[in-house]
Scaffold this motif. Structure first.
Motif, short mmCIF file in Angstrom:
data_model
loop_
_atom_site.label_atom_id
_atom_site.label_comp_id
_atom_site.label_asym_id
_atom_site.label_seq_id
_atom_site.Cartn_x
_atom_site.Cartn_y
_atom_site.Cartn_z
N SER A 127 37.32 -20.57 29.54
CA SER A 127 38.30 -20.33 28.57
C SER A 127 38.61 -19.00 28.96
O SER A 127 37.74 -18.12 30.09
N ASP A 128 39.16 -18.04 27.68
CA ASP A 128 39.96 -16.34 27.85
C ASP A 128 38.79 -16.06 26.71
O ASP A 128 38.30 -16.18 25.38
N TRP A 129 38.72 -14.13 27.37
CA TRP A 129 38.01 -13.63 25.56
C TRP A 129 38.71 -13.22 25.24
O TRP A 129 39.70 -12.06 26.12
N ARG A 130 38.72 -12.31 23.91
CA ARG A 130 39.27 -11.53 22.62
C ARG A 130 37.81 -11.13 21.90
O ARG A 130 36.93 -12.43 22.36
N THR A 131 37.82 -10.45 21.64
CA THR A 131 36.51 -9.67 20.47
C THR A 131 36.79 -10.81 19.52
O THR A 131 37.09 -10.99 18.43
N PRO A 132 35.95 -12.02 19.48
CA PRO A 132 35.21 -13.11 19.02
C PRO A 132 35.44 -12.40 17.07
O PRO A 132 34.62 -12.29 16.19
N SER A 158 35.28 -15.09 14.83
CA SER A 158 34.43 -16.19 14.39
C SER A 158 33.69 -16.95 15.52
O SER A 158 33.36 -16.23 16.93
N SER A 159 32.83 -17.78 15.70
CA SER A 159 31.78 -17.64 16.52
C SER A 159 32.34 -19.08 17.60
O SER A 159 31.84 -19.80 18.22
N GLY A 160 33.93 -19.42 16.80
CA GLY A 160 34.09 -19.95 18.31
C GLY A 160 36.07 -20.27 18.33
O GLY A 160 36.72 -20.12 17.75
N ASP A 161 36.00 -18.92 18.55
CA ASP A 161 37.23 -17.89 18.66
C ASP A 161 37.35 -17.76 20.41
O ASP A 161 37.33 -16.42 20.97
N ARG A 162 38.11 -19.07 21.15
CA ARG A 162 38.11 -18.61 22.66
C ARG A 162 39.91 -18.67 23.01
O ARG A 162 40.60 -19.51 22.11
N LEU A 163 40.42 -18.36 23.77
CA LEU A 163 41.16 -18.15 24.57
C LEU A 163 42.00 -19.65 25.53
O LEU A 163 41.42 -19.47 25.99
N VAL A 164 43.15 -19.46 26.14
CA VAL A 164 43.32 -19.96 27.17
C VAL A 164 43.44 -19.56 28.42
O VAL A 164 43.71 -18.08 28.17
N PRO A 165 43.08 -19.57 29.27
CA PRO A 165 42.44 -19.08 30.31
C PRO A 165 43.85 -18.08 30.68
O PRO A 165 44.84 -18.65 30.57
N GLY A 166 43.85 -17.56 30.63
CA GLY A 166 44.69 -15.97 31.74
C GLY A 166 45.48 -14.69 29.98
O GLY A 166 45.86 -14.01 30.33
N ASP A 167 45.24 -15.70 29.34
CA ASP A 167 45.61 -14.84 28.35
C ASP A 167 44.68 -13.53 27.22
O ASP A 167 44.78 -12.80 26.21
N GLY A 168 43.22 -13.43 27.69
CA GLY A 168 42.40 -12.59 27.34
C GLY A 168 42.08 -11.60 28.41
O GLY A 168 43.11 -11.13 29.87
N ASP A 186 44.83 -18.13 13.59
CA ASP A 186 45.54 -18.14 14.79
C ASP A 186 45.18 -19.77 15.58
O ASP A 186 45.17 -19.72 17.28
N SER A 187 44.04 -20.71 15.19
CA SER A 187 43.39 -21.24 15.86
C SER A 187 44.21 -21.99 16.76
O SER A 187 45.17 -22.94 16.41
N LEU A 188 44.07 -22.28 18.18
CA LEU A 188 44.44 -22.94 18.84
C LEU A 188 44.62 -24.67 18.52
O LEU A 188 45.44 -25.25 18.89
N TYR A 189 43.96 -24.68 17.96
CA TYR A 189 43.22 -26.64 17.58
C TYR A 189 45.04 -26.99 16.33
O TYR A 189 44.76 -28.08 15.59
N LYS A 190 45.55 -26.24 15.87
CA LYS A 190 46.70 -26.28 14.96
C LYS A 190 47.82 -26.01 16.26
O LYS A 190 48.89 -26.34 15.38
#
Length: 295
Positions: free
Chosen positions: A215-220, A222-232, A263-267
C-alpha cells in the motif's frame, strides 16, 4: 475492465487483501474481484460465517480465483490492540490451530500470516523468546496440514500495541532461530519501507519471503491510514524490483487499511480503489524499470 490493464505489468500476480475492501461482504469480495480481473485473494477469516465457511470458500474456485495467503482470525501470540481477546497465549494458539485445521483444506500450500503481538509490560525479550518457541511447535502442525507460516514485522508505530518487532532483520532473526522450512517472512512495504538498509535486508531475506503486501504511505492520521499504491511516498517500484531480484514468485497483495480518518477510502468506490491500486503498481514498476534502462 479496459482501464485496469494500463501500464507495464509487474512480474507478480496481483492479489487483493479483504482488509482493502472491509465494508464488503466475503461474497461481494469474491464476485467483485473476479469481475475486475483480479485472480488472487488474500482471505481474512473474520469475514467468514462459521456456519457457512465451506460454502463461502468454495466460491473462490467457482470464480476462478486462488488464495494467495490467509489472515487468521487470531494471528498474534500475545494479545494486541486489534485482537485483545483471548488474553491467554495458549488460548490464542489453540484458536490459531483451529483456523489452520479448518481453512487449510481450501488453502493448500498457502502461508498463514502471523505477528508477535504486543510485549506484555514492554518485555520485548520475553515476547521474542515466546514467539520462537511457539513458532517451532506451530510449524510442525502447519506442515502436517500442508501450509506455511509468514511472520510479519509491523511498523514502529505499532510497537507495544501490536508487535514486538518492527524490522526485517528482527523478523529474520526469529525465522532463523525457528529454523523450519515452512516458516518465512511476510513483507509489507508500508511496515518496512523506513527500515535502515531496507534493500539490503530484503535481499538477505531472499527465498524466505513468503508474502508480499503493498500500500502507500502518508504520515498516519490514525492506526489505519494507508493509501492506494502510487498515491504516497514509498519508492514502490524500487522495492518491487528488489523483491523480484530475490527470485520471489508469489503474489503482490494490495493491503489497505483506511479507518478513523475523514477521507477514508472505505467510504469511496472500492471498485475504483482496486482499479487505481493495480494501475498504481504497474505504473510504479514501469517508471522504475524505464528509469533504470535510460540511465
Amino acid at each position: 475492465m479496459s482501464d485496469i490493464n494500463k501500464g507495464q505489468s509487474i512480474p507478480f500476480p496481483i492479489s487483493i487483501s479483504e482488509f482493502t475492501t472491509q465494508p464488503w461482504t466475503f461474497e461481494q469480495d469474491v464476485e467483485r474481484y473476479a469481475e475486475l480481473g483480479i485472480t488472487m485473494i488474500e482471505v481474512c477469516e473474520e469475514k467468514l460465517d462459521p456456519q457457512r465457511f465451506q460454502e463461502q470458500l468454495c466460491m473462490i474456485k467457482d470464480h476462478e480465483l486462488s488464495i494467495s495467503a490467509v489472515q487468521p482470525f487470531v494471528r498474534t501470540f500475545g494479545s494486541s490492540q486489534m485482537q485483545p481477546i483471548p488474553k491467554d497465549m495458549y488460548e490464542r494458539l489453540s484458536r490459531l490451530r483451529f483456523s489452520i485445521e479448518r481453512l487449510s483444506p481450501f488453502a493448500a500450500g498457502c502461508p498463514f500470516i502471523l505477528n508477535t503481538g504486543a510485549p506484555e509490560k514492554g518485555n520485548i525479550d520475553a515476547m521474542v523468546k515466546n514467539t520462537i518457541r511457539e513458532l517451532q511447535n506451530l510449524a510442525e502442525f502447519a506442515a502436517d496440514h500442508g501450509v506455511s507460516l509468514a511472520l510479519e514485522p509491523l511498523n514502529a508505530s505499532s510497537m507495544n500495541s501490536e508487535s514486538a518487532i518492527w524490522t526485517i532483520a528482527q523478523a529474520m532473526q526469529i525465522i532463523d532461530s525457528v529454523d523450519r522450512g515452512n516458516v518465512g517472512l511476510c513483507l509489507d512495504f508500508w511496515n518496512i519501507w523506513q527500515n535502515a538498509n531496507v534493500e539490503e535486508e530484503i535481499g538477505r531475506a531472499g527465498d524466505r519471503i513468503f508474502v508480499l503486501q503493498v500500500s502507500d504511505w502518508r504520515t498516519p492520521q490514525s492506526s489505519g491510514d494507508r493509501l492506494v499504491p502510487g498515491d504516497g511516498i514509498i519508492p514502490i517500484g524500487k522495492l518491487l524490483q528488489t523483491v523480484y531480484q530475490t527470485g520471489y514468485k508469489g503474489a503482490c497483495s494490495v493491503e489497505i487499511f483506511s479507518q478513523d480518518v475523514a477521507d477514508s477510502l472505505y467510504k469511496t468506490d472500492l471498485k475504483e480503489v482496486i482499479r487505481r491500486s493495480k494501475n498504481g503498481l504497474e505504473e510504479a514498476w514501469g517508471k522504475f524499470i524505464n528509469h533504470s534502462i535510460s540511465r
